[in-house]
Design an enzyme around this catalytic site. Structure first.
Site, PDB file in Angstrom:
ATOM      1  N   LYS A 179       0.872  -1.173   0.000  1.00 21.32           N
ATOM      2  CA  LYS A 179       0.000   0.000   0.000  1.00 21.32           C
ATOM      3  C   LYS A 179       0.912   1.227   0.000  1.00 21.32           C
ATOM      4  O   LYS A 179       1.065   1.905   1.018  1.00 21.32           O
ATOM      5  CB  LYS A 179      -0.921  -0.030   1.227  1.00 21.32           C
ATOM      6  CG  LYS A 179      -2.088  -1.011   1.089  1.00 21.32           C
ATOM      7  CD  LYS A 179      -2.963  -1.027   2.315  1.00 21.32           C
ATOM      8  CE  LYS A 179      -4.348  -0.466   2.058  1.00 21.32           C
ATOM      9  NZ  LYS A 179      -5.205  -1.335   1.235  1.00 21.32           N
TER      10      LYS A 179
HETATM   11  C1  LIG Z   1      -6.307  -2.034   0.798  1.00 22.29           C
HETATM   12  C2  LIG Z   1      -6.594  -2.534  -0.558  1.00 22.29           C
HETATM   13  C3  LIG Z   1      -7.366  -3.682  -0.794  1.00 22.29           C
HETATM   14  C4  LIG Z   1      -8.104  -4.397   0.300  1.00 22.29           C
HETATM   15  O1  LIG Z   1      -7.280  -4.894   1.312  1.00 22.29           O
HETATM   16  P1  LIG Z   1      -7.837  -5.133   2.770  1.00 22.29           P
HETATM   17  O2  LIG Z   1      -6.667  -5.673   3.503  1.00 22.29           O
HETATM   18  O3  LIG Z   1      -8.935  -6.113   2.654  1.00 22.29           O
HETATM   19  O4  LIG Z   1      -8.292  -3.825   3.294  1.00 22.29           O
HETATM   20  C5  LIG Z   1      -7.490  -4.130  -2.099  1.00 22.29           C
HETATM   21  N1  LIG Z   1      -6.909  -3.485  -3.123  1.00 22.29           N
HETATM   22  C6  LIG Z   1      -6.192  -2.363  -2.930  1.00 22.29           C
HETATM   23  C7  LIG Z   1      -5.585  -1.694  -4.095  1.00 22.29           C
HETATM   24  C8  LIG Z   1      -6.012  -1.862  -1.659  1.00 22.29           C
HETATM   25  O5  LIG Z   1      -5.312  -0.750  -1.475  1.00 22.29           O
END
Ligand SMILES: *Cc1c(COP(=O)(O)O)cnc(C)c1O
Length: 305
Positions: free
Chosen positions: A159
């Site tokens: 992220k």
């Molecule tokens: C955060 C995110 C997700 C979902 O992840 P979780 O851990 O379930 O919150 C999916 N795709 C992207 C691009 C993300 O940034």
């Protein structure tokens, strides 16, 4: 609008909400290399509060930073405690938690050299990310004209702040066209994920989701897979095309913010009968029971605070 609270944790101490400021020459602000997490804390049925899969989120936070070659100047234990303390000090029973690590000011130019690495944790109140109606009745989505990251251009397992330029562009485009969320295709044209959610479809009782190759390893995705497998639902991790999505029996998004949000329409074609399907609703019900501490078996996913 995020409603203002009391305190934000910054670099090891609490500062007043209004004082959580940074210098305009903060490196990450200019070039986008930083990493964040999105975590939720829920109010349980017994009146206590619990953070969903805290360890997994902290681990991913450190992985995202590692991928970006950012050394978080705190231990996992310190960050874990800081998250819990930030919730407590703001007196929230239910909250969304946003840790962020970023490169501070110092040198400018692409190479950050020895700029300080800074960490902050903010919490706020956030309801259903894609709306209460969306959660209940499903949302309308559109395939984005923007392609998701190529795995050798952006780091898709992290992220990383800058990765979300692609998400913001995709989201804006579809919202301006009157849709709720974007489905983004990978560089080869297969369904990949949404702007901040993973995607699932169901076909004849089986669940299908794109493999982790070029998508963010969602913690909600992983949880939904476990819940499905525990109930004897077959889970297939395989790429699929947008037309396979059009003719799926059911479709839904998963994410910490979006939780489990049914998709009722894609590119103006209804999915199934245009209403949240049976499997989607079953998974949703179990998921919401789990986060409220109503499922003994999954209590290990919760950190009570
Ligand atoms: C955060 C995110 C997700 C979902 O992840 P979780 O851990 O379930 O919150 C999916 N795709 C992207 C691009 C993300 O940034």
């Amino acid at each position: 609008m995020v409603e203002k609270l009391e305190k934000i944790w910054m670099d090891g101490r609490f500062v007043d909400w209004d004082d959580a400021n940074i210098h305009i020459l903060t490196h990450t602000l200019h070039y986008g290399l930083g990493a964040f997490e999105g975590i939720r804390c829920y109010l349980c049925d017994d009146g206590s509060s619990a953070i969903f899969k805290l360890k997994e989120h902290v681990d991913r936070f450190f992985n995202s930073a590692h991928i970006g070659q950012i050394d978080i100047p705190f231990s996992k234990e310190e960050i874990t405690n800081a998250i819990i303390e930030t919730i407590k000090i703001n007196g929230l029973k239910e909250s969304y938690i946003r840790p962020i690590v970023f490169i501070g000011d110092g040198a400018m130019g692409i190479h950050p050299q020895d700029n300080p690495i800074r960490v902050a944790i903010a919490v706020w109140q956030w309801g259903a990310y894609l709306g209460d109606d969306g959660l209940k009745n499903g949302i309308r989505v559109k395939t984005s004209s923007f392609t998701r990251h190529h795995v050798n251009i952006m780091m898709t397992k992290a992220k990383i702040c800058g990765n979300y330029v692609n998400s913001v562009l995709a989201k804006r485009e579809v919202v301006q066209d009157g849709y709720d969320e974007a489905v983004i295709l990978d560089t080869e044209g297969y369904v990949c994920e949404a702007t901040g959610e993973n995607i699932f479809i169901t076909q004849k009782g089986d669940l299908k989701t794109p493999p982790l190759t070029s998508v963010l390893p969602g913690i909600t995705r992983e949880s939904v897979i476990s819940i499905a497998l525990d109930r004897g639902i077959r889970v297939i991790e395989e790429r699929f095309t947008r037309d396979e999505l059009y003719v799926a029996d059911e479709a839904f998004f998963t994410g910490t913010a979006a939780e489990i949000t049914p998709i009722r329409q894609v590119d103006n074609r209804s999915i199934g009968n245009g209403k949240p399907g049976e499997i989607t609703q079953t998974l949703q019900n179990i998921f919401f029971d789990i986060i409220r501490g109503k499922q003994e078996k999954y209590k290990k996913w919760l950190t009570y605070i």
